[in-house]
Design a protein around this motif. Sequence first.
Motif: not given
Ligand code: FAD
Length: 406
Positions: A34, A44-45, A302
């Motif tokens: 990462d 994100s919330t 999440i």
């Molecule tokens: C405004 C907002 C509010 C939200 N509210 C909620 C809520 O209340 N409850 C809920 O359940 N969900 C909520 N969500 C959705 C939730 O944030 C996501 O669904 C969740 O974070 C997805 O997890 P993930 O691990 O797929 O991605 P992410 O949490 O986005 O993690 C992706 C990771 O990949 C890494 N990464 C990206 N590109 C690279 C690269 N090129 N090289 C190395 N690392 C990289 C990033 O650094 C990051 O750490 C919300 C989203 C937003 C935008």
Amino acid sequence: MRSKYDVIVVGARCAGSTTAMLLARRGYRVLAVDRATFPSDALSTHMINAPGVAALRRFGLLDAVIAAGTPAIDKFTFNFALTDGPVSLSGRPLPSDGIRTGYAPRRTLLDKILVDAAASAGVQIREGCTFDELIVEDDVVVGIRGHDRDGVTVEERARLVIGADGRSSRVAKLVEAEEYHTRPRLQYQYFTYWSGLPTDGFEIYSLPSRCWAAIPTNDDLTLVVVCWPNAERLAFRADIEGNYRATLELWPEFARRVDHATRVEPFSGAACANYFRKPYGPGWALVGDAAYSRDPITAQGISDAFEGAELLTTAVHSHLNDNLPYEVAMADYQRIRDQRRLPLYEHTTQLARLEAPSPELEQLLLAARTDQAAMDGFVSVGAGTISPTEYFGPGNVTELLERVGR
Ligand SMILES: Cc1cc2nc3c(=O)[nH]c(=O)nc-3n(C[C@H](O)[C@H](O)[C@H](O)COP(=O)(O)OP(=O)(O)OC[C@H]3O[C@@H](n4cnc5c(N)ncnc54)[C@H](O)[C@@H]3O)c2cc1C
């Protein structure tokens, strides 16, 4: 030469760390990279509904979230401004795997718990490592190239590369993962944190074109997130604080509570695109937001990331351990995800339009507010423990209206 790793995971938050952890617990050699370091916040919330909480318990991580002082959310109140005045529905979701409680741990806390659990399971975690490109041989992904914080090139190979790199997934872009069921960005939200703003559990306020939620979180703070239609985002942005406060004034009783509270963090804002992506191909797979993203209005991301991690782990294990053909195992992953997620996805993208309720929905809400089982069912849809097609289906609606004599 045998690769050092069975699986490389790009991204190490909700989807990435969880997938890496589950695979390592099954005995696979896993590297997770990462570009972030942990603990760190995510844009994100962070309301986690009962299905996600149940997943945390299955992973053995719920106790750590609770021990960090994350408040339990046992009451969910939906407030609507209907044609004839305000209506409130309060209830408790029906259980998911025995769990009815929600939690909203700060992402600094949650993501660190997940990364540490992955490391404890044997995952090699490389923080501060940016993924740049895929290594492809004979049309099959066989590894990654990236760089560390000093600019030193990192190159690693594995039998499978998983993109868990979020909504702007570079892995998905490079493999040109097909998108379907796409919808545009529908609402734009700004959120911040308040001290001195106690809530009665999770509170949501829904008015035509405006919506907000108040959610208790760690350190006695309350997250308040305000949503406007995405088409109005530039107007919102022109005066974030003024527009945020003016929106809360639409429900004066809530605004007066905020008058006595103190804002303790800057505003953050975002909107989410809505899509499913084909989550696999030769040598690669996607999970979390990289694979499937929906508007945050129903707070499912999440929980979906955890579910995706479990489904993908099962598929990978079926292939690598049980010799199920790759295409069959991964097609199952996609099919099960789509079947489970599509009804709530459609409901979520409808809610995110922030439209006034239809006359039929007004009638249902007026009926439901007099019946605890109906209110529990209603809040269960938002929590993801009852399918919207079941709750809003003609059978259930007719039965409810008859029960309350409407
Ligand atoms: C405004 C907002 C509010 C939200 N509210 C909620 C809520 O209340 N409850 C809920 O359940 N969900 C909520 N969500 C959705 C939730 O944030 C996501 O669904 C969740 O974070 C997805 O997890 P993930 O691990 O797929 O991605 P992410 O949490 O986005 O993690 C992706 C990771 O990949 C890494 N990464 C990206 N590109 C690279 C690269 N090129 N090289 C190395 N690392 C990289 C990033 O650094 C990051 O750490 C919300 C989203 C937003 C935008």
